[in-house]
Design a protein around this motif. Structure first.
Motif, mmCIF file in Angstrom:
data_model
loop_
_atom_site.group_PDB
_atom_site.id
_atom_site.type_symbol
_atom_site.label_atom_id
_atom_site.label_comp_id
_atom_site.label_asym_id
_atom_site.label_seq_id
_atom_site.Cartn_x
_atom_site.Cartn_y
_atom_site.Cartn_z
ATOM 1 N N ALA A 189 0.849 -1.199 0.000
ATOM 2 C CA ALA A 189 0.000 0.000 0.000
ATOM 3 C C ALA A 189 0.879 1.242 0.000
ATOM 4 O O ALA A 189 1.843 1.337 0.770
ATOM 5 C CB ALA A 189 -0.917 0.004 1.213
ATOM 6 N N ARG A 217 -8.863 0.343 -1.580
ATOM 7 C CA ARG A 217 -8.464 -0.253 -2.849
ATOM 8 C C ARG A 217 -9.022 0.588 -3.988
ATOM 9 O O ARG A 217 -10.215 0.920 -4.009
ATOM 10 C CB ARG A 217 -8.988 -1.681 -2.944
ATOM 11 C CG ARG A 217 -8.326 -2.474 -4.043
ATOM 12 C CD ARG A 217 -8.826 -3.900 -4.249
ATOM 13 N NE ARG A 217 -9.650 -4.485 -3.237
ATOM 14 C CZ ARG A 217 -10.398 -5.557 -3.457
ATOM 15 N NH1 ARG A 217 -10.432 -6.111 -4.669
ATOM 16 N NH2 ARG A 217 -11.133 -6.074 -2.506
ATOM 17 N N TYR A 259 -3.463 0.063 -3.750
ATOM 18 C CA TYR A 259 -3.878 0.220 -2.361
ATOM 19 C C TYR A 259 -3.217 1.457 -1.769
ATOM 20 O O TYR A 259 -2.032 1.720 -2.021
ATOM 21 C CB TYR A 259 -3.478 -1.015 -1.547
ATOM 22 C CG TYR A 259 -4.214 -2.279 -1.930
ATOM 23 C CD1 TYR A 259 -5.317 -2.715 -1.208
ATOM 24 C CD2 TYR A 259 -3.809 -3.029 -3.035
ATOM 25 C CE1 TYR A 259 -6.004 -3.872 -1.568
ATOM 26 C CE2 TYR A 259 -4.484 -4.188 -3.408
ATOM 27 C CZ TYR A 259 -5.575 -4.595 -2.658
ATOM 28 O OH TYR A 259 -6.253 -5.734 -3.017
ATOM 29 N N SER A 266 -6.742 1.053 4.954
ATOM 30 C CA SER A 266 -6.384 1.316 3.555
ATOM 31 C C SER A 266 -7.622 1.191 2.687
ATOM 32 O O SER A 266 -8.661 0.665 3.108
ATOM 33 C CB SER A 266 -5.301 0.333 3.073
ATOM 34 O OG SER A 266 -5.802 -0.993 3.064
ATOM 35 N N TYR A 279 -13.773 -2.783 -0.671
ATOM 36 C CA TYR A 279 -12.694 -1.895 -1.094
ATOM 37 C C TYR A 279 -12.156 -1.043 0.052
ATOM 38 O O TYR A 279 -11.332 -0.146 -0.171
ATOM 39 C CB TYR A 279 -13.169 -1.014 -2.248
ATOM 40 C CG TYR A 279 -13.524 -1.808 -3.470
ATOM 41 C CD1 TYR A 279 -12.537 -2.453 -4.210
ATOM 42 C CD2 TYR A 279 -14.848 -1.942 -3.880
ATOM 43 C CE1 TYR A 279 -12.869 -3.219 -5.327
ATOM 44 C CE2 TYR A 279 -15.187 -2.690 -4.993
ATOM 45 C CZ TYR A 279 -14.198 -3.334 -5.702
ATOM 46 O OH TYR A 279 -14.520 -4.087 -6.816
#
Length: 606
Positions: free
Chosen positions: A3, A141, A152, A139, A129
């Protein structure tokens, strides 16, 4: 899973998203803006060039910087005494490309490397997501629309700056859709309503009952009558003449939604028909002519206009009903609706300019207008973004209703919130939710109701459970309450507050609900924001910050601070009551007592 890490990640390159990033960057935070389209700037960059604000000095801060940069552009390009500077109305009226340049300049002023902007990054509003631990987002997506790959992004604080409230909904924040009935909050204009434009009265069919209806969307068009910069309107492939034929009778009869049309009788209508068929213009009260029959137009510099829906018409650029699924639909559906709306808009303009059943002199009046070819050059002069007036309304710590924008007593202020992060002012205002219906005076849902400059509490963009999310656009409110908050100046001010709040959340290692509000307000004031409006004060005045703080605590309840006037007995009693002190005030002007007042109040707070 790898990420990309930032301090603050902002979903949506709207004006609020931009001001949030700038405000957080000023506080030393590394910010990322993720924008689905190829261009940031939202509606001001897509045709909304006539700023919707009723009291200009009510909303300042980064929004005021934006309009100042617009004016500076016209001064630099055309000279201080040029028509363009005058037409810019101090920077509140601007061409789309000028708004884009101003936003770019503002981002650059935040400092190199402080704000990153990634375009063609799509967030899909589904829980899968969003990666959460408990009530904290770790996080999100994102789909890279250019590569087709997923990416990410992690952050300490996330800001949902989408018009739809996509991130908040995916993160689990409850939300409202549609219209509350009058029984829920006892608001004017609530629920199902048919009202003569502009301020009533309400007519047959009005029930004030709530429903799932969403106010109409359209495109804000940048049109010009300059033949050297005009693109013709092209007939769309999916043209359906039947959608527009009601315009013929509207033109001939002069039917419109203005209250002045209500006493017009059949004899006047037939006389108007004969007049128009004889080659003259309409004589019916309130009836616009030519392109104005389709669009409400506000002048911009360089012979352009911001062309919005015509509120006096029963058929205009708004396309009600068909947009209802938009707030909760995926991007595939939204893209199809955007194409449909574009086709409808082009079809309406083409019909008005070319259909031979319409009077020739009406068609010729419409034909003098077309799209400005120096705008949206990658899209044939047509705006790239749908005007999403209202999507989800995410539920926050404070639900803003009409009563938060209406005076508590005649001539007085609306409620004053000690947690205010901006003042704002626009009418309670909604577009229609249904297409024209027989025997109705207007489209269902259209209203404009006067308000007064109000304060917006921090809680409208703060979720009740999620610890590191703020939503300055899809704010918490009833349909009627949201209808005044939904203007870009207010959203930009809330974005600025969200950016500072994000920094305070990080610095203090607390949730967005636990930040020190006094530090948020202090930072806003230091950067020229207005938290409560006064008729006789500006953000540049020496005592402005002090008066703002005191007024939010109740020390200045009137519209005027009147600092040079001696303190009257009633105000003196009020101040002593609030401080629990006996402040001497005989013969002293208010200005002289401000420091004493702040000292006394500070001692009580501590």
């Amino acid at each position: 899973m790898f990420a990309y890490e930032y301090d603050v990640v902002i979903v949506g390159g709207t004006p609020a998203g931009i001001t949030a990033a700038i405000a957080a960057a000023r506080e030393g935070k590394h910010c990322l803006i993720l924008e689905r389209t190829g261009h940031i700037g939202g509606l001001p960059v897509n045709g909304l060039g006539a700023t919707d604000i009723a009291t200009r000095d009510a909303t300042t801060g980064l929004f005021k910087q934006f309009v100042s940069l617009n004016k500076e552009y016209y001064k630099a390009q055309f000279g201080m005494d040029s028509p363009q500077v005058k037409q810019s109305s101090d920077g509140y009226h601007f061409e789309p490309h000028v708004a884009a340049a101003s936003f770019d300049k503002m981002i650059g002023m935040a400092g190199p490397g402080k704000i990153e902007v990634l375009v063609f990054r799509q967030f899909d509003s589904a829980p899968k997501y969003v990666n959460k631990e408990g009530n904290t987002i770790q996080s999100i997506r994102i789909l890279n629309r250019q590569t087709g790959h997923e990416e990410y992004y992690s952050a300490q604080v996330f800001i949902d700056a989408t018009y739809e409230g996509d991130l908040g909904a995916a993160a689990g924040v409850p939300y409202r859709l549609g219209r509350e009935g009058i029984d829920e909050f006892d608001e004017p204009c609530a629920g199902k309503i048919y009202r003569w434009w502009k301020h009533g009265p309400d007519e047959e069919g009005t029930t004030y009952q709530g429903d799932n209806a969403i106010q109409a969307y359209n495109y804000r068009l940048c049109l010009t009558n300059n033949p050297n910069n005009r693109l013709p309107v092209v007939k769309p492939e999916a043209y359906d003449r039947e959608e527009f034929v009601s315009l013929i009778e509207d033109v001939l009869t002069g039917q419109n939604t203005d209250i002045r049309f209500s006493p017009v009788d059949s004899a006047q209508i037939q006389a108007n028909r004969r007049k128009i068929l004889a080659g003259e213009k309409t004589a019916i009260p309130g009836d616009p002519w030519g392109i104005w029959k389709l669009c409400s137009m506000t002048s911009l510099p360089n012979r352009k206009v911001d062309a919005n829906n015509q509120h006096l018409a029963l058929l205009s650029t708004d396309l009600p009903e068909e947009n209802w699924p938009w707030p909760t639909s995926g991007w595939a559906w939204r893209d199809q609706y955007a194409k449909r709306l574009k086709s409808y808009t082009l079809g309406l303009l083409w019909f008005a300019q070319n259909d031979k059943v319409l009077p020739e002199h009406f068609r010729e009046a419409c034909k003098s207008w077309g799209f400005a070819k120096d705008e949206y050059q990658d899209n044939h002069g047509f705006p790239r973004q749908v005007y999403v007036r209202e999507g989800r309304r995410l539920e926050g710590m404070h639900l803003f209703t009409a009563h938060d924008a209406l005076p508590l007593e005649k001539g007085g202020r609306p409620p004053v919130y000690s947690t205010s992060v901006t003042a704002s002012h626009y009418a309670l205002d909604s577009h229609g939710v249904r297409k024209r219906e027989p025997e109705r005076v207007h489209l269902d849902g259209f209203f404009s109701h006067p308000s007064a400059p109000y304060t917006v509490p921090y809680g409208v963009m703060v979720p009740k459970l999620i610890n590191n999310l703020l939503f300055p656009v899809a704010v918490s409110g009833s349909h009627v309450g949201f209808s005044t908050l939904r203007m870009e100046p207010c959203w930009m001010a809330l974005g600025e507050a969200a950016g500072i709040a994000a920094a305070l959340t990080i610095n203090n290692e607390v949730s967005v609900r636990e930040i020190p509000i006094n530090l948020l307000q202090e930072t806003l004031l230091n950067n020229g924001a207005t938290l409560i409006y006064f008729n006789d004060l500006k953000a540049t005045d020496v005592e402005f910050k002090e008066i703002q703080k005191l007024a939010l605590l109740g020390f200045f309840p009137e519209w005027e601070a009147s600092l040079d006037e001696d303190l009257d007995i009633n105000t003196g009693h009020l101040w002593n009551k609030l401080t629990h002190k006996n402040i001497p005030y005989n013969g002293k002007a208010k200005r002289e007592l401000i420091k004493t007042l702040l000292t006394e109040w500070s001692q009580i707070e501590n």
